[in-house]
Design a protein around this motif. Structure first.
Motif, PDB file in Angstrom:
ATOM      1  N   MET A 101       0.654  -1.228  -0.091  1.00 18.75           N
ATOM      2  CA  MET A 101       0.034   0.078   0.128  1.00 18.75           C
ATOM      3  C   MET A 101       0.787   1.313  -0.090  1.00 18.75           C
ATOM      4  O   MET A 101       1.942   1.402   0.713  1.00 18.75           O
ATOM      5  CB  MET A 101      -0.788  -0.045   1.178  1.00 18.75           C
ATOM      6  CG  MET A 101      -1.738   1.075   1.369  1.00 18.75           C
ATOM      7  SD  MET A 101      -2.891   1.336   2.552  1.00 18.75           S
ATOM      8  CE  MET A 101      -3.016  -0.168   3.720  1.00 18.75           C
ATOM      9  N   ILE A 102       0.447   2.198  -0.971  1.00 13.73           N
ATOM     10  CA  ILE A 102       1.030   3.575  -0.948  1.00 13.73           C
ATOM     11  C   ILE A 102       0.482   4.728  -0.282  1.00 13.73           C
ATOM     12  O   ILE A 102      -0.511   4.996  -0.592  1.00 13.73           O
ATOM     13  CB  ILE A 102       1.382   3.699  -2.390  1.00 13.73           C
ATOM     14  CG1 ILE A 102       2.341   2.675  -3.240  1.00 13.73           C
ATOM     15  CG2 ILE A 102       2.466   5.133  -2.372  1.00 13.73           C
ATOM     16  CD1 ILE A 102       2.432   2.925  -4.550  1.00 13.73           C
ATOM     17  N   ARG A 103       1.362   5.190   0.538  1.00 16.13           N
ATOM     18  CA  ARG A 103       0.760   6.296   1.237  1.00 16.13           C
ATOM     19  C   ARG A 103       1.501   7.660   0.854  1.00 16.13           C
ATOM     20  O   ARG A 103       2.718   7.571   0.667  1.00 16.13           O
ATOM     21  CB  ARG A 103       0.699   6.077   2.703  1.00 16.13           C
ATOM     22  CG  ARG A 103      -0.121   5.296   3.195  1.00 16.13           C
ATOM     23  CD  ARG A 103      -0.694   5.311   4.715  1.00 16.13           C
ATOM     24  NE  ARG A 103      -1.346   4.216   5.136  1.00 16.13           N
ATOM     25  CZ  ARG A 103      -2.733   4.287   5.012  1.00 16.13           C
ATOM     26  NH1 ARG A 103      -3.345   5.478   4.448  1.00 16.13           N
ATOM     27  NH2 ARG A 103      -3.774   3.440   5.444  1.00 16.13           N
ATOM     28  N   ILE A 104       0.696   8.612   0.624  1.00 16.44           N
ATOM     29  CA  ILE A 104       1.385  10.046   0.111  1.00 16.44           C
ATOM     30  C   ILE A 104       1.113  11.195   1.384  1.00 16.44           C
ATOM     31  O   ILE A 104      -0.158  11.136   1.713  1.00 16.44           O
ATOM     32  CB  ILE A 104       1.094  10.418  -1.080  1.00 16.44           C
ATOM     33  CG1 ILE A 104       1.335   9.206  -2.136  1.00 16.44           C
ATOM     34  CG2 ILE A 104       1.606  11.814  -1.408  1.00 16.44           C
ATOM     35  CD1 ILE A 104       2.664   9.190  -2.577  1.00 16.44           C
ATOM     36  N   ARG A 105       1.875  12.052   1.675  1.00 11.35           N
ATOM     37  CA  ARG A 105       1.626  13.079   2.311  1.00 11.35           C
ATOM     38  C   ARG A 105       1.576  14.312   1.548  1.00 11.35           C
ATOM     39  O   ARG A 105       2.801  14.726   1.060  1.00 11.35           O
ATOM     40  CB  ARG A 105       2.441  13.365   3.673  1.00 11.35           C
ATOM     41  CG  ARG A 105       2.250  14.305   4.491  1.00 11.35           C
ATOM     42  CD  ARG A 105       2.831  14.251   6.029  1.00 11.35           C
ATOM     43  NE  ARG A 105       2.468  15.263   6.854  1.00 11.35           N
ATOM     44  CZ  ARG A 105       1.566  15.209   7.765  1.00 11.35           C
ATOM     45  NH1 ARG A 105       0.722  13.966   7.741  1.00 11.35           N
ATOM     46  NH2 ARG A 105       1.076  16.282   8.436  1.00 11.35           N
TER      47      ARG A 105
ATOM     48  N   GLY B 237      13.146   4.883 -14.255  1.00 16.01           N
ATOM     49  CA  GLY B 237      13.520   3.861 -13.423  1.00 16.01           C
ATOM     50  C   GLY B 237      13.305   4.721 -11.792  1.00 16.01           C
ATOM     51  O   GLY B 237      13.535   4.140 -10.743  1.00 16.01           O
ATOM     52  N   LYS B 238      12.214   5.688 -11.935  1.00 17.87           N
ATOM     53  CA  LYS B 238      11.882   6.298 -10.555  1.00 17.87           C
ATOM     54  C   LYS B 238      10.897   5.450  -9.791  1.00 17.87           C
ATOM     55  O   LYS B 238      10.103   4.798 -10.476  1.00 17.87           O
ATOM     56  CB  LYS B 238      11.256   7.650 -10.762  1.00 17.87           C
ATOM     57  CG  LYS B 238      12.280   8.639 -11.318  1.00 17.87           C
ATOM     58  CD  LYS B 238      11.465  10.080 -11.617  1.00 17.87           C
ATOM     59  CE  LYS B 238      12.396  11.151 -12.380  1.00 17.87           C
ATOM     60  NZ  LYS B 238      11.601  11.993 -13.189  1.00 17.87           N
ATOM     61  N   MET B 239      10.891   5.526  -8.637  1.00 14.30           N
ATOM     62  CA  MET B 239       9.897   4.768  -7.848  1.00 14.30           C
ATOM     63  C   MET B 239       8.582   5.348  -8.040  1.00 14.30           C
ATOM     64  O   MET B 239       8.225   6.485  -7.939  1.00 14.30           O
ATOM     65  CB  MET B 239      10.281   4.528  -6.326  1.00 14.30           C
ATOM     66  CG  MET B 239      11.608   3.833  -6.156  1.00 14.30           C
ATOM     67  SD  MET B 239      12.174   3.913  -4.317  1.00 14.30           S
ATOM     68  CE  MET B 239      10.574   3.185  -3.515  1.00 14.30           C
ATOM     69  N   VAL B 240       7.574   4.416  -7.969  1.00 13.04           N
ATOM     70  CA  VAL B 240       6.028   4.837  -8.238  1.00 13.04           C
ATOM     71  C   VAL B 240       5.782   5.932  -7.086  1.00 13.04           C
ATOM     72  O   VAL B 240       5.422   7.129  -7.477  1.00 13.04           O
ATOM     73  CB  VAL B 240       5.120   3.651  -8.185  1.00 13.04           C
ATOM     74  CG1 VAL B 240       3.771   4.417  -8.217  1.00 13.04           C
ATOM     75  CG2 VAL B 240       5.249   2.835  -9.398  1.00 13.04           C
ATOM     76  N   GLU B 241       6.228   5.655  -5.828  1.00 11.67           N
ATOM     77  CA  GLU B 241       5.880   6.560  -4.804  1.00 11.67           C
ATOM     78  C   GLU B 241       6.345   7.876  -5.003  1.00 11.67           C
ATOM     79  O   GLU B 241       5.744   9.091  -4.663  1.00 11.67           O
ATOM     80  CB  GLU B 241       6.523   6.080  -3.498  1.00 11.67           C
ATOM     81  CG  GLU B 241       5.793   4.639  -3.021  1.00 11.67           C
ATOM     82  CD  GLU B 241       6.526   3.574  -3.509  1.00 11.67           C
ATOM     83  OE1 GLU B 241       7.140   3.472  -4.343  1.00 11.67           O
ATOM     84  OE2 GLU B 241       6.243   2.504  -2.826  1.00 11.67           O
ATOM     85  N   ASP B 242       7.601   8.204  -5.543  1.00  8.19           N
ATOM     86  CA  ASP B 242       8.283   9.465  -5.618  1.00  8.19           C
ATOM     87  C   ASP B 242       7.496  10.154  -6.949  1.00  8.19           C
ATOM     88  O   ASP B 242       7.464  11.443  -7.104  1.00  8.19           O
ATOM     89  CB  ASP B 242       9.679   9.105  -6.096  1.00  8.19           C
ATOM     90  CG  ASP B 242      10.553   8.736  -4.854  1.00  8.19           C
ATOM     91  OD1 ASP B 242      10.237   8.964  -3.968  1.00  8.19           O
ATOM     92  OD2 ASP B 242      11.623   8.013  -5.287  1.00  8.19           O
ATOM     93  N   ILE B 243       7.113   9.193  -8.181  1.00 10.74           N
ATOM     94  CA  ILE B 243       6.281   9.926  -9.227  1.00 10.74           C
ATOM     95  C   ILE B 243       5.120  10.720  -8.704  1.00 10.74           C
ATOM     96  O   ILE B 243       4.883  11.613  -9.008  1.00 10.74           O
ATOM     97  CB  ILE B 243       6.231   9.015 -10.258  1.00 10.74           C
ATOM     98  CG1 ILE B 243       7.359   8.381 -10.992  1.00 10.74           C
ATOM     99  CG2 ILE B 243       5.318   9.389 -11.451  1.00 10.74           C
ATOM    100  CD1 ILE B 243       7.333   7.224 -11.799  1.00 10.74           C
ATOM    101  N   ILE B 244       4.388   9.868  -7.974  1.00  8.15           N
ATOM    102  CA  ILE B 244       3.168  10.218  -7.345  1.00  8.15           C
ATOM    103  C   ILE B 244       3.117  11.586  -6.395  1.00  8.15           C
ATOM    104  O   ILE B 244       2.570  12.548  -6.327  1.00  8.15           O
ATOM    105  CB  ILE B 244       2.368   9.083  -6.667  1.00  8.15           C
ATOM    106  CG1 ILE B 244       1.945   8.123  -7.741  1.00  8.15           C
ATOM    107  CG2 ILE B 244       0.959   9.648  -5.859  1.00  8.15           C
ATOM    108  CD1 ILE B 244       1.351   6.765  -7.080  1.00  8.15           C
ATOM    109  N   GLN B 245       4.112  11.340  -5.579  1.00  4.83           N
ATOM    110  CA  GLN B 245       4.595  12.534  -4.332  1.00  4.83           C
ATOM    111  C   GLN B 245       4.804  13.606  -5.171  1.00  4.83           C
ATOM    112  O   GLN B 245       4.293  14.659  -5.079  1.00  4.83           O
ATOM    113  CB  GLN B 245       5.748  12.097  -3.581  1.00  4.83           C
ATOM    114  CG  GLN B 245       6.171  13.166  -2.640  1.00  4.83           C
ATOM    115  CD  GLN B 245       4.841  13.390  -1.522  1.00  4.83           C
ATOM    116  OE1 GLN B 245       4.711  12.238  -0.890  1.00  4.83           O
ATOM    117  NE2 GLN B 245       4.823  14.329  -1.146  1.00  4.83           N
TER     118      GLN B 245
END
Length: 128
Positions: free
Chosen positions: A1-5, A103-111
């Motif tokens: 699960m991905i969480r974003i602030r 190659g970026k992490m999905v979390e970083d792209i979304i953030q």
């Protein structure tokens, strides 16, 4: 699960994520303002996500006139904290155009793509 602030202080969970190539269906011709605006307007979230409130982060005018970023991203965000306390939670679909993932992490792209969203001004409450 991905969480974003988000920068507004809201913690959100990623319910869905998708990306594609902005000009993936372009068989001939080259980008121009009319084509870019058409691509922007028709880019939407997957129909199996159901009826959701959506915001599209608009590219700058120069991108429309020349060439949009090569990738579009779509994320469905959810918060178990509603905007109005009479509801169970809040959610929002966000669409934006950006550089290739490279190659970026999905979390970083979304953030990077959604961190400046004002949740209370854009999200929609829901009940279970």
């Amino acid at each position: 699960m991905i969480r974003i602030r988000l920068n507004c202080g809201r913690d959100v969970k990623v319910n869905g994520f998708q990306f594609g190539y902005t000009y993936g269906g372009l068989l001939e011709g080259s980008p121009n303002e009319r084509m870019n605006k058409s691509i922007f307007e028709r880019t939407t979230y997957p129909s199996d996500w159901g009826g959701r409130k959506v915001i599209k982060i608009q590219p700058d005018n120069n991108d429309f006139k020349t060439k949009l970023k090569p990738t579009y991203y779509i994320v469905w965000l959810n918060s178990f904290e509603p905007i109005n306390p009479n509801f169970d939670g809040s959610e929002l679909v966000v669409i934006w155009f950006d550089d290739l993932p490279n190659g970026k992490m999905v979390e970083d792209i979304i953030q990077k793509g959604v961190e400046n969203i004002s949740w209370n001004d854009n999200a929609q409450d829901f009940d279970y």
